[in-house]
Design a protein around this motif. Structure first.
Motif, PDB file in Angstrom:
ATOM      1  N   VAL A   1       9.454   3.897  10.972  1.00  0.00           N
ATOM      2  CA  VAL A   1       8.978   5.252  10.674  1.00  0.00           C
ATOM      3  C   VAL A   1       9.553   6.279  11.636  1.00  0.00           C
ATOM      4  O   VAL A   1      10.205   7.239  11.228  1.00  0.00           O
ATOM      5  CB  VAL A   1       7.437   5.305  10.692  1.00  0.00           C
TER       6      VAL A   1
ATOM      7  N   SER B   1       3.917  13.555  13.327  1.00  0.00           N
ATOM      8  CA  SER B   1       3.738  12.111  13.213  1.00  0.00           C
ATOM      9  C   SER B   1       2.645  11.655  14.177  1.00  0.00           C
ATOM     10  O   SER B   1       2.507  12.190  15.277  1.00  0.00           O
ATOM     11  CB  SER B   1       5.046  11.379  13.526  1.00  0.00           C
TER      12      SER B   1
ATOM     13  N   ASN C   1       9.335  14.802   3.197  1.00  0.00           N
ATOM     14  CA  ASN C   1       9.230  13.360   3.386  1.00  0.00           C
ATOM     15  C   ASN C   1       7.861  13.001   3.941  1.00  0.00           C
ATOM     16  O   ASN C   1       7.379  13.611   4.891  1.00  0.00           O
ATOM     17  CB  ASN C   1      10.340  12.906   4.355  1.00  0.00           C
TER      18      ASN C   1
ATOM     19  N   VAL D   1       5.710   9.392   5.080  1.00  0.00           N
ATOM     20  CA  VAL D   1       5.845   7.950   5.317  1.00  0.00           C
ATOM     21  C   VAL D   1       4.537   7.430   5.904  1.00  0.00           C
ATOM     22  O   VAL D   1       3.956   8.044   6.800  1.00  0.00           O
ATOM     23  CB  VAL D   1       7.008   7.639   6.279  1.00  0.00           C
TER      24      VAL D   1
ATOM     25  N   ALA E   1       6.230  -0.278   5.939  1.00  0.00           N
ATOM     26  CA  ALA E   1       6.159   1.163   5.705  1.00  0.00           C
ATOM     27  C   ALA E   1       6.427   1.467   4.241  1.00  0.00           C
ATOM     28  O   ALA E   1       7.136   0.721   3.549  1.00  0.00           O
ATOM     29  CB  ALA E   1       7.153   1.903   6.593  1.00  0.00           C
TER      30      ALA E   1
ATOM     31  N   SER F   1       7.459   4.969   1.783  1.00  0.00           N
ATOM     32  CA  SER F   1       7.952   6.343   1.895  1.00  0.00           C
ATOM     33  C   SER F   1       7.987   7.038   0.548  1.00  0.00           C
ATOM     34  O   SER F   1       8.147   6.411  -0.499  1.00  0.00           O
ATOM     35  CB  SER F   1       9.363   6.360   2.492  1.00  0.00           C
TER      36      SER F   1
ATOM     37  N   TYR G   1      13.692   3.389   0.110  1.00  0.00           N
ATOM     38  CA  TYR G   1      12.937   3.668   1.332  1.00  0.00           C
ATOM     39  C   TYR G   1      13.730   4.622   2.213  1.00  0.00           C
ATOM     40  O   TYR G   1      14.920   4.426   2.464  1.00  0.00           O
ATOM     41  CB  TYR G   1      12.627   2.397   2.109  1.00  0.00           C
TER      42      TYR G   1
ATOM     43  N   SER H   1      12.913   7.238   5.740  1.00  0.00           N
ATOM     44  CA  SER H   1      12.128   8.010   6.698  1.00  0.00           C
ATOM     45  C   SER H   1      13.093   8.887   7.480  1.00  0.00           C
ATOM     46  O   SER H   1      14.068   8.390   8.062  1.00  0.00           O
ATOM     47  CB  SER H   1      11.365   7.090   7.658  1.00  0.00           C
TER      48      SER H   1
END
Length: 802
Positions: A309, A405, A441, A443, A464, A466, A544, A546
């Motif tokens: 991530v 994040s 985005n 995630v 993860a 996304s 996928y 990130s």
């Protein structure tokens, strides 16, 4: 740059980027290990274009994901360190990425992630295997357990002679001692924070085993409010002359560390006049505060939350971390990219352009591309007449990419389960005319790590999911539009989710049930006795993505097995096997499979006997594409051999010296096209000496490289041969001990390709002087003599220590 210079630059590029250790690109000493850090140098000689950023990508032997490390420049050399604690088994794999304004290059240039450069360091004693704590590792006082295996030397062990010391204190009475194992758990209260020296005596006839380990700092408020500060600062002036053009640059930087009351603090500053306002900023700054449970970073930082991530990507903003025995919280908020304004002009007269250039023209006041009704098509639509009054983008800008994040982890000590959420979005308001592909985005990730047996066995896993919208300029699509596109019975209108994620037809995946945007991996690390074994399986979906780990590959799955072990008391072996394939969602016509086998060993002999190293690698790629498929058929094989020998010498005049020989050979065969065949042969000879009667250190190296490739010329193949010879001599003379020294070097290079030959001579001289313990001055001059032109670099650097 003159014609002859361009010829040299072309040959230079071919020779340097086709080799894993070409001397022209970086110094012969690729990596230095000082016991605590791996020190990297990348010296760029071709200065026709200044890099915007140079990044070192590195990993431990046995890992699959690389971590980034930004390198900083000093007089043409890019420098950086990697902490030994990040490299699990003494072997590091790495490659360099060089980003220019107009291009991107890597070293090595061919498949750097699959065929990286390598460096091995023996972290074991020559005779005794150190199990715990690892040399220069950092552990808590509670986990400070000393353990060594005497299996290889059990025949020489006399239990009556065994002694174990910590900081010169004899603790043998508290230790467990046998002919094959010695272990001791010192009292945690007796271990202060900082470095501790361990010494073990197992025979009167053998050299004691000694190493150092670090006890993690304990945050205890001092009894006074005295502020303790130390650091360095510098100012550097440079004059570069390249191709007859002068460029004056200046740099400044400072590093500060200290503590006050109950917290530590640090600061870093790097300023340069390199670059322009049309590039991402090269200046770096950061302030850090670190207490027992809480740490905060402001400015430029490199957060590590989840390997899938957010992991090691530079963020400019604020980073906070709270740690306790039972849960951790990490939060990062800032920008991944900075805003760069657009440059526009208003055309006063109608303009005829190619059809492909229409993306650079906008309707004034409406912030939209010109539509078909705004322009006139001519020449069957190949040309377009743009009306007067239109806005032309002369230099496009960049959106600021904002990141938020957070990671919350629960558990006890090192065994914790973490949950990570990331949101990254380009700021649309930055550009008046919406160009490019601004992204959004989201995630969601999870990670778990479980160490057992005093970190000798570690289980780890990451996962993860996304969602990425590639183009958010038109906002979110409505549920009605999605129903018309075939997505019916939606439980929610995408318009209602715009604050969290802009969903439209460019969102991947539109249907999360396909599991194409899920990535996960699981690994097991085992370090017992003489082995450092690692097994890892991973699967990264084709969709996928990130933006916090832009460097991760997707659409591949596979297995990696590796082991580094001690075969005998002086021989260390490393083996590695990889198997990866793509086409996870079977959307391609063919699946490509990659296999890699590495086998190497190092021999560390006692005394003045030579040190030997050998590595063999086999890398294959193949797919099942049909001859009439739109997907190219792949079937190639690459063999690599590396051999190195280092021989300590005691010469009458030169004193203590080391002679070394390195041979690298690479051969690629391709069953599909003979034009893809190539081979590369590189030999390097070196001699480093410390003169016995003079305070002079010298180094002489010679490099010879021969490579060939093939060019398809109509119906025939043309073989292209390249040769490269380089001789480099350097010296360092101490004028006044601990006060002043002078140094210099002289090198000759000859490059030949397809009958063309270019010579280059490089010369450098420099001196440093320490006025006292707080001030120093350094000057360097480099001269590069090229055909019809001389390039030069002059640097003056003042440094302060406080």
């Amino acid at each position: 740059m003159r014609k002859s210079d361009k010829i040299f630059a072309a040959i230079f590029t071919i020779l340097c980027f086709s080799s894993v250790s070409a001397n022209l690109l970086y110094s012969p000493q690729q990596v230095m290990w000082n016991g605590k850090n791996y020190e990297f140098e990348l010296q760029l000689i071709d200065k026709s274009e200044v890099p915007q950023q140079v990044t070192l990508w590195y990993r431990s032997f046995g890992q699959t994901n690389y971590q980034p490390k930004e390198l900083f420049e000093s007089a043409g050399t890019f420098l950086g360190n990697v902490d030994t604690k990040e490299i699990k088994n003494g072997q590091i794999e790495y490659y360099y990425e060089i980003n220019y304004a107009s291009s991107r290059q890597t070293v090595p240039s061919d498949s750097p992630q699959d065929s990286p450069l390598k460096h091995s360091t023996n972290t074991f004693s020559n005779k005794v295997a150190i199990l715990s704590p690892e040399p220069f590792s950092t552990v808590t006082a509670e986990n400070f357990v000393i353990a060594v295996s005497l299996y290889e030397v059990s025949g020489n062990v006399n239990i009556d002679d065994v002694k174990i010391y910590v900081d010169n204190v004899d603790l043998t009475a508290k230790a467990y001692v046998s002919k094959e194992l010695i272990s001791l758990t010192p009292s945690a209260k007796s271990l202060t924070s900082g470095t501790h020296k361990i010494k073990i005596v197992y025979s009167k006839n053998e050299t004691p085993v000694t190493w150092e380990a670090i006890v993690q700092e304990k945050f205890v408020a001092p009894s006074t409010t005295n502020i303790k500060t130390s650091g360095t600062g510098f100012v550097e002036l440079l004059n570069n002359k390249v191709g007859g053009e002068n460029q004056n640059l200046s740099k400044a930087g400072a590093t500060v560390n200290g503590n006050v009351e109950f917290f530590n603090y640090s600061g870093n500053l790097y300023l340069t006049t390199e670059g322009t306002k049309r590039e991402q900023p090269r200046n770096r700054y950061s302030i850090g505060l670190n207490a027992k449970w809480l740490s905060v970073d402001l400015g430029d930082f490199y957060p590590k939350q989840n390997e899938l991530v957010l992991w090691g990507t530079r963020v400019r903003g604020i980073n906070g971390e709270f740690k306790s025995k039972f849960f951790d919280l990490q939060v990062a908020v800032g920008d991944l990219d900075s805003k760069i304004k657009q440059l526009t002009t208003k055309i006063t007269e109608a303009d005829t352009i190619d059809q492909s250039e229409i993306v650079n023209y906008f309707k004034e006041g409406e912030e939209r591309y010109l539509s078909d009704s705004d322009v006139t098509f001519i020449e069957n639509g190949q040309k377009i007449i743009v009306p007067a009054g239109s806005i032309k983008i002369t230099d496009d800008g960049t959106y600021a990419r904002e990141l938020k994040s957070a990671r919350l982890a629960f558990g006890y000590a090192a065994g914790k389960l973490g949950i990570t959420v990331l949101k990254a979005k380009d700021k649309l308001s930055d550009l008046t005319y919406k160009t490019g592909n601004p992204k959004d985005n989201v995630v969601l990730g999870a990670d778990f790590k479980l160490p057992v047996w005093n970190n000798k066995i570690i289980f780890r896993t990451n996962a993860a999911f996304s969602l990425l919208t590639e183009d958010i300029r038109n906002g979110a699509v409505s549920s009605k539009d999605l129903e018309e596109a075939g997505f019916s019975d939606l439980p929610i209108d995408p318009k209602d989710l715009e604050d969290y994620l802009i969903i439209n037809t460019s969102t991947t995946p539109l249907n999360p049930l396909g599991f194409n945007s899920i990535a996960w991996d699981a690994g097991l690390d085992v370090r017992v006795f003489r082995h450092s074994f690692s097994a890892e399986f991973k699967s990264y979906g084709s969709q996928y993505k990130s933006l916090g780990t832009n460097f991760l590959r997707n659409d591949y799955k596979g297995l990696v097995l590796s082991d580094k072990f001690r075969a005998t008391k002086n021989v260390f072996v490393n083996v590695r096997y990889e198997n990866f394939s793509d086409n996870l969602n079977e959307s391609k016509e063919a699946t490509t499979t990659n296999n890699r086998i590495d086998l190497g060993f190092n021999v560390f002999l006692d005394g003045n006997l030579p040190q030997l190293g050998f590595n063999y690698g086999l890398y294959t790629r193949s797919n099942d594409a049909a001859s009439d498929s739109i997907q190219n058929k792949i079937d190639d094989k690459t063999n690599t051999f590396t051999t190195n020998v280092a021989q300590p010498l005691e010469l009458r005049f030169l004193g203590k010296s080391t002679a070394s020989v390195t041979w690298n050979f690479t051969s690629r065969a391709d069953a599909v096209s003979d034009a893809a065949k190539s081979s590369d042969n590189l030999v390097t000879l070196g001699l480093r000496s410390n003169l016995r009667d003079l305070p002079l250190k010298t180094s002489v190296s010679y490099t010879f490289k021969q490579s060939n490739s093939y060019q398809q010329l109509q119906n025939s193949l043309n073989k292209v041969d390249n040769t490269f010879n380089s001789l480099l001599a350097t010296g360092n003379y101490t004028l006044i001990k601990d006060k002043s020294e002078i140094y210099g070097g002289l090198g000759f290079t000859k490059a030949e390709s397809s009958g063309k030959s270019v010579n280059r001579t490089n010369f450098n001289v420099g001196s440093s002087y320490y006025f006292n313990q707080h001030h120093s001055l350094l000057g360097d001059f480099y001269l590069y003599i090229l055909p019809d032109n001389n390039d030069s670099v002059f640097k003056l650097r003042y440094q302060a220590y406080f």
